[in-house]
Motif scaffolding. Structure first.
Motif, short mmCIF file in Angstrom:
data_model
loop_
_atom_site.label_atom_id
_atom_site.label_comp_id
_atom_site.label_asym_id
_atom_site.label_seq_id
_atom_site.Cartn_x
_atom_site.Cartn_y
_atom_site.Cartn_z
N THR A 181 22.04 -5.88 -1.42
CA THR A 181 23.27 -6.55 -1.83
C THR A 181 23.61 -6.30 -3.30
O THR A 181 24.77 -6.09 -3.63
CB THR A 181 23.14 -8.07 -1.61
OG1 THR A 181 22.83 -8.30 -0.24
CG2 THR A 181 24.41 -8.80 -1.97
N LEU A 182 22.60 -6.31 -4.14
CA LEU A 182 22.84 -6.23 -5.58
C LEU A 182 23.26 -4.85 -6.06
O LEU A 182 23.98 -4.73 -7.05
CB LEU A 182 21.59 -6.66 -6.35
CG LEU A 182 21.23 -8.12 -6.24
CD1 LEU A 182 19.89 -8.39 -6.89
CD2 LEU A 182 22.30 -8.99 -6.88
N SER A 183 22.80 -3.83 -5.39
CA SER A 183 23.06 -2.50 -5.92
C SER A 183 23.12 -1.49 -4.80
O SER A 183 22.33 -1.52 -3.87
CB SER A 183 21.93 -2.13 -6.89
OG SER A 183 22.06 -0.81 -7.31
N THR A 184 24.04 -0.57 -4.91
CA THR A 184 24.07 0.53 -3.96
C THR A 184 22.99 1.52 -4.32
O THR A 184 22.53 2.27 -3.49
CB THR A 184 25.44 1.23 -3.96
OG1 THR A 184 25.73 1.66 -5.30
CG2 THR A 184 26.51 0.31 -3.47
N ASP A 185 22.58 1.53 -5.56
CA ASP A 185 21.49 2.39 -6.01
C ASP A 185 20.39 1.49 -6.55
O ASP A 185 20.45 1.05 -7.68
CB ASP A 185 21.98 3.35 -7.09
CG ASP A 185 20.89 4.28 -7.58
OD1 ASP A 185 21.12 4.94 -8.60
OD2 ASP A 185 19.83 4.36 -6.95
N GLY A 186 19.40 1.19 -5.72
CA GLY A 186 18.31 0.28 -6.10
C GLY A 186 17.55 0.77 -7.31
O GLY A 186 17.02 -0.03 -8.07
N CYS A 202 16.13 -24.57 -4.82
CA CYS A 202 17.49 -24.96 -5.20
C CYS A 202 18.45 -24.41 -4.14
O CYS A 202 18.04 -23.67 -3.25
CB CYS A 202 17.84 -24.42 -6.59
SG CYS A 202 17.77 -22.63 -6.74
N GLY A 203 19.71 -24.75 -4.24
CA GLY A 203 20.70 -24.31 -3.27
C GLY A 203 21.03 -22.83 -3.41
O GLY A 203 20.67 -22.17 -4.40
N ALA A 204 21.73 -22.30 -2.42
CA ALA A 204 22.06 -20.88 -2.39
C ALA A 204 22.95 -20.47 -3.56
O ALA A 204 22.77 -19.40 -4.15
CB ALA A 204 22.73 -20.52 -1.06
N GLU A 205 23.92 -21.31 -3.92
CA GLU A 205 24.82 -20.97 -5.04
C GLU A 205 24.07 -20.93 -6.36
O GLU A 205 24.28 -20.03 -7.18
CB GLU A 205 25.98 -21.94 -5.10
CG GLU A 205 26.97 -21.75 -3.95
CD GLU A 205 28.18 -22.65 -4.07
OE1 GLU A 205 28.52 -23.06 -5.19
OE2 GLU A 205 28.78 -22.93 -3.02
N THR A 206 23.19 -21.91 -6.56
CA THR A 206 22.38 -21.94 -7.78
C THR A 206 21.45 -20.74 -7.82
O THR A 206 21.31 -20.08 -8.85
CB THR A 206 21.58 -23.25 -7.86
OG1 THR A 206 22.49 -24.35 -7.78
CG2 THR A 206 20.79 -23.34 -9.14
N ALA A 207 20.82 -20.43 -6.69
CA ALA A 207 19.93 -19.28 -6.60
C ALA A 207 20.69 -17.98 -6.89
O ALA A 207 20.17 -17.09 -7.56
CB ALA A 207 19.27 -19.21 -5.22
N ALA A 208 21.92 -17.90 -6.40
CA ALA A 208 22.74 -16.71 -6.64
C ALA A 208 23.00 -16.53 -8.13
O ALA A 208 22.95 -15.41 -8.66
CB ALA A 208 24.05 -16.80 -5.87
N THR A 209 23.27 -17.63 -8.83
CA THR A 209 23.50 -17.57 -10.27
C THR A 209 22.23 -17.14 -11.00
O THR A 209 22.27 -16.30 -11.89
CB THR A 209 23.99 -18.92 -10.80
OG1 THR A 209 25.17 -19.30 -10.09
CG2 THR A 209 24.28 -18.87 -12.29
N VAL A 210 21.10 -17.71 -10.59
CA VAL A 210 19.81 -17.35 -11.20
C VAL A 210 19.56 -15.85 -11.01
O VAL A 210 19.24 -15.14 -11.96
CB VAL A 210 18.65 -18.18 -10.61
CG1 VAL A 210 17.30 -17.61 -11.01
CG2 VAL A 210 18.76 -19.63 -11.02
N VAL A 225 18.86 -10.39 -12.94
CA VAL A 225 18.88 -8.94 -12.72
C VAL A 225 19.79 -8.21 -13.71
O VAL A 225 19.71 -6.99 -13.83
CB VAL A 225 19.25 -8.56 -11.27
CG1 VAL A 225 18.25 -9.09 -10.29
CG2 VAL A 225 20.65 -8.96 -10.92
N SER A 226 20.63 -8.95 -14.40
CA SER A 226 21.47 -8.30 -15.41
C SER A 226 20.69 -8.01 -16.69
O SER A 226 21.23 -7.41 -17.61
CB SER A 226 22.70 -9.16 -15.71
OG SER A 226 22.32 -10.33 -16.42
#
Length: 171
Positions: free
Chosen positions: A145-150, A44-52, A57-58
């Motif tokens: 990118t997602l977290s400063t503390d992995g 899928c596209g980058a924007e869709t992947a970003a939403t996924v 991860v939440s």
């Protein structure tokens, strides 16, 4: 050998080149921007992947992440797999071996599915995961990118592990 023998011929410069302070600041980069270099390899596209990814991860399930992104759950699972997330195959180790036998031509698809005792979608996702490796470097980039503390993300996923559904529950 004395220290003076070792230092013989070594010269020092009178001035150092000021290179400044190395800074890596990804706070302005959106997740879709970070995923853009990998978009060609994703289902899928980058924007869709970003939403996924951001939904998954939440602490939500693959199905909920797919719903948030407006894609099929199997597309979300493929995307997450290509980005280096683990545990998305709906096949057990034995079923994976059967799938590999089908991929090598030792079994027909019908025989393999009967032996594995899985449905079409689960078998298709399992075959995709067996034939597509995670994109090199994608998961490391996402972790940065997602977290400063992995470790915080891992702790959150571990704490919510019992509440999430497996990929096989979506098929």
């Amino acid at each position: 050998m004395a220290l003076s023998d070792i230092a013989e011929g070594v010269t020092a410069t009178h001035a150092q080149e000021d290179r400044g302070v190395a800074v890596v600041d990804r706070t302005d980069a959106s997740l879709s921007t970070v995923l853009a270099p990998y978009a060609e390899s994703l289902p899928c596209g980058a924007e869709t992947a970003a939403t996924v990814v951001s939904t998954y991860v939440s602490g939500t399930s693959v199905g909920e992440a797919a719903t948030a992104a407006g894609v099929a759950p199997i597309t979300a699972a493929k995307t997450l797999h290509r980005l280096g997330f683990e545990g998305l195959s709906p096949l057990s180790p034995l079923q994976r071996e059967i799938c590999e036998d089908w991929l090598s031509g030792s079994l027909t698809r019908i025989e393999a599915q009967e032996l594995a005792d899985v449905g079409d979608r689960a078998f298709a996702l399992g075959a995709y995961i067996e034939t597509h490796d995670p994109i090199p470097g994608a998961n490391e980039t996402l972790q940065d990118t997602l977290s400063t503390d992995g470790d915080a993300m891992v702790e959150k996923r571990d704490a919510l592990a019992d509440t999430m559904t497996a990929a096989s529950d979506l098929l």
